[in-house]
Write a protein that holds these residues in place. Sequence first.
Motif, PDB file in Angstrom:
ATOM      1  N   SER A 264     -37.206 -36.497   3.487  1.00  0.00           N
ATOM      2  CA  SER A 264     -35.839 -36.205   3.912  1.00  0.00           C
ATOM      3  C   SER A 264     -35.341 -34.919   3.247  1.00  0.00           C
ATOM      4  O   SER A 264     -34.710 -34.075   3.906  1.00  0.00           O
ATOM      5  N   ALA A 265     -35.619 -34.756   1.964  1.00  0.00           N
ATOM      6  CA  ALA A 265     -35.203 -33.545   1.249  1.00  0.00           C
ATOM      7  C   ALA A 265     -35.878 -32.308   1.847  1.00  0.00           C
ATOM      8  O   ALA A 265     -35.236 -31.264   2.004  1.00  0.00           O
ATOM      9  N   ILE A 266     -37.144 -32.435   2.200  1.00  0.00           N
ATOM     10  CA  ILE A 266     -37.870 -31.314   2.805  1.00  0.00           C
ATOM     11  C   ILE A 266     -37.261 -30.973   4.161  1.00  0.00           C
ATOM     12  O   ILE A 266     -37.004 -29.802   4.469  1.00  0.00           O
ATOM     13  N   GLU A 267     -37.010 -32.005   4.972  1.00  0.00           N
ATOM     14  CA  GLU A 267     -36.437 -31.778   6.297  1.00  0.00           C
ATOM     15  C   GLU A 267     -35.066 -31.108   6.221  1.00  0.00           C
ATOM     16  O   GLU A 267     -34.696 -30.330   7.096  1.00  0.00           O
ATOM     17  N   ASN A 268     -34.299 -31.407   5.173  1.00  0.00           N
ATOM     18  CA  ASN A 268     -32.960 -30.850   5.010  1.00  0.00           C
ATOM     19  C   ASN A 268     -32.931 -29.608   4.129  1.00  0.00           C
ATOM     20  O   ASN A 268     -31.846 -29.117   3.799  1.00  0.00           O
ATOM     21  N   SER A 269     -34.104 -29.130   3.747  1.00  0.00           N
ATOM     22  CA  SER A 269     -34.207 -27.968   2.846  1.00  0.00           C
ATOM     23  C   SER A 269     -33.348 -28.145   1.601  1.00  0.00           C
ATOM     24  O   SER A 269     -32.735 -27.200   1.114  1.00  0.00           O
ATOM     25  N   ASP A 270     -33.323 -29.367   1.096  1.00  0.00           N
ATOM     26  CA  ASP A 270     -32.560 -29.695  -0.117  1.00  0.00           C
ATOM     27  C   ASP A 270     -33.501 -29.523  -1.310  1.00  0.00           C
ATOM     28  O   ASP A 270     -34.137 -30.472  -1.772  1.00  0.00           O
ATOM     29  N   TYR A 271     -33.579 -28.302  -1.793  1.00  0.00           N
ATOM     30  CA  TYR A 271     -34.545 -27.975  -2.833  1.00  0.00           C
ATOM     31  C   TYR A 271     -34.275 -28.707  -4.142  1.00  0.00           C
ATOM     32  O   TYR A 271     -35.212 -29.080  -4.844  1.00  0.00           O
ATOM     33  N   GLN A 272     -33.013 -28.907  -4.457  1.00  0.00           N
ATOM     34  CA  GLN A 272     -32.700 -29.629  -5.696  1.00  0.00           C
ATOM     35  C   GLN A 272     -33.194 -31.070  -5.615  1.00  0.00           C
ATOM     36  O   GLN A 272     -33.750 -31.591  -6.570  1.00  0.00           O
ATOM     37  N   LEU A 273     -33.034 -31.701  -4.464  1.00  0.00           N
ATOM     38  CA  LEU A 273     -33.522 -33.072  -4.297  1.00  0.00           C
ATOM     39  C   LEU A 273     -35.047 -33.110  -4.314  1.00  0.00           C
ATOM     40  O   LEU A 273     -35.638 -34.022  -4.901  1.00  0.00           O
ATOM     41  N   ILE A 274     -35.681 -32.114  -3.704  1.00  0.00           N
ATOM     42  CA  ILE A 274     -37.153 -32.029  -3.761  1.00  0.00           C
ATOM     43  C   ILE A 274     -37.587 -31.998  -5.220  1.00  0.00           C
ATOM     44  O   ILE A 274     -38.467 -32.751  -5.639  1.00  0.00           O
ATOM     45  N   SER A 275     -36.955 -31.128  -5.995  1.00  0.00           N
ATOM     46  CA  SER A 275     -37.282 -30.996  -7.409  1.00  0.00           C
ATOM     47  C   SER A 275     -37.057 -32.311  -8.157  1.00  0.00           C
ATOM     48  O   SER A 275     -37.908 -32.748  -8.937  1.00  0.00           O
ATOM     49  N   ASP A 276     -35.920 -32.946  -7.908  1.00  0.00           N
ATOM     50  CA  ASP A 276     -35.600 -34.191  -8.604  1.00  0.00           C
ATOM     51  C   ASP A 276     -36.569 -35.320  -8.266  1.00  0.00           C
ATOM     52  O   ASP A 276     -37.025 -36.042  -9.154  1.00  0.00           O
ATOM     53  N   VAL A 277     -36.899 -35.470  -6.996  1.00  0.00           N
ATOM     54  CA  VAL A 277     -37.822 -36.540  -6.594  1.00  0.00           C
ATOM     55  C   VAL A 277     -39.193 -36.307  -7.215  1.00  0.00           C
ATOM     56  O   VAL A 277     -39.810 -37.231  -7.756  1.00  0.00           O
ATOM     57  N   LEU A 278     -39.668 -35.066  -7.156  1.00  0.00           N
ATOM     58  CA  LEU A 278     -40.969 -34.764  -7.759  1.00  0.00           C
ATOM     59  C   LEU A 278     -40.936 -34.999  -9.266  1.00  0.00           C
ATOM     60  O   LEU A 278     -41.855 -35.611  -9.826  1.00  0.00           O
ATOM     61  N   ASN A 279     -39.879 -34.546  -9.913  1.00  0.00           N
ATOM     62  CA  ASN A 279     -39.803 -34.599 -11.365  1.00  0.00           C
ATOM     63  C   ASN A 279     -39.576 -36.009 -11.898  1.00  0.00           C
ATOM     64  O   ASN A 279     -40.211 -36.409 -12.876  1.00  0.00           O
ATOM     65  N   TYR A 280     -38.683 -36.756 -11.278  1.00  0.00           N
ATOM     66  CA  TYR A 280     -38.260 -38.024 -11.865  1.00  0.00           C
ATOM     67  C   TYR A 280     -38.865 -39.260 -11.207  1.00  0.00           C
ATOM     68  O   TYR A 280     -38.771 -40.346 -11.774  1.00  0.00           O
ATOM     69  N   GLU A 281     -39.467 -39.096 -10.050  1.00  0.00           N
ATOM     70  CA  GLU A 281     -40.053 -40.263  -9.390  1.00  0.00           C
ATOM     71  C   GLU A 281     -41.566 -40.131  -9.216  1.00  0.00           C
ATOM     72  O   GLU A 281     -42.321 -40.978  -9.679  1.00  0.00           O
ATOM     73  N   ILE A 282     -41.987 -39.064  -8.583  1.00  0.00           N
ATOM     74  CA  ILE A 282     -43.412 -38.898  -8.305  1.00  0.00           C
ATOM     75  C   ILE A 282     -44.206 -38.702  -9.597  1.00  0.00           C
ATOM     76  O   ILE A 282     -45.249 -39.334  -9.795  1.00  0.00           O
ATOM     77  N   LYS A 283     -43.709 -37.848 -10.487  1.00  0.00           N
ATOM     78  CA  LYS A 283     -44.421 -37.640 -11.751  1.00  0.00           C
ATOM     79  C   LYS A 283     -44.496 -38.935 -12.566  1.00  0.00           C
ATOM     80  O   LYS A 283     -45.502 -39.167 -13.239  1.00  0.00           O
ATOM     81  N   ASP A 284     -43.472 -39.773 -12.496  1.00  0.00           N
ATOM     82  CA  ASP A 284     -43.504 -41.050 -13.208  1.00  0.00           C
ATOM     83  C   ASP A 284     -44.671 -41.912 -12.744  1.00  0.00           C
ATOM     84  O   ASP A 284     -45.346 -42.553 -13.552  1.00  0.00           O
ATOM     85  N   ILE A 285     -44.896 -41.940 -11.450  1.00  0.00           N
ATOM     86  CA  ILE A 285     -46.009 -42.712 -10.896  1.00  0.00           C
ATOM     87  C   ILE A 285     -47.330 -42.158 -11.426  1.00  0.00           C
ATOM     88  O   ILE A 285     -48.193 -42.906 -11.897  1.00  0.00           O
ATOM     89  N   LEU A 286     -47.487 -40.853 -11.351  1.00  0.00           N
ATOM     90  CA  LEU A 286     -48.734 -40.221 -11.788  1.00  0.00           C
ATOM     91  C   LEU A 286     -48.950 -40.377 -13.291  1.00  0.00           C
ATOM     92  O   LEU A 286     -50.049 -40.691 -13.738  1.00  0.00           O
ATOM     93  N   TYR A 287     -47.877 -40.174 -14.079  1.00  0.00           N
ATOM     94  CA  TYR A 287     -47.988 -40.359 -15.528  1.00  0.00           C
ATOM     95  C   TYR A 287     -48.315 -41.813 -15.874  1.00  0.00           C
ATOM     96  O   TYR A 287     -49.077 -42.072 -16.803  1.00  0.00           O
TER      97      TYR A 287
END
Length: 117
Positions: free
Chosen positions: A82-105
């Motif tokens: 959704s963030a990508i579709e809306n070009s919401d770069y801050q949300l892209i950054s937040d999801v990657l940083n606080y959600e996706i990285k948590d899964i990988l870590y």
Amino acid sequence: MANELMKETMEESFKYIPKLINGIDKEIEYISNGDYTNALSLLTYILEGLDWSIQAIVLTAPLHGFSIDISKTNESLNLLLSAIENSDYQLISDVLNYEIKDILYGYVSHCQKGEFN
């Protein structure tokens, strides 16, 4: 044979996922610097890497015992889409940083502790 393939996949994931995390950090840096051209270019590779990594983690779960909360992961990925579709770069950054990285870590940390089945 299948067990050997799972072991190889798991070993490859140990090598790849830290590189993916570094790529996510670079993506976050691009976004914070307003470099959206490079951010979008790198995002394509991150999405491909996430696809492979999540599949690898799920498929090799019988060896390492780490389980991904598929529902939570799908929510994070849908939010990212959704963030990508809306070009919401801050949300892209937040999801990657606080959600996706948590899964990988979580996976990397689990496996570094040697908690294998």
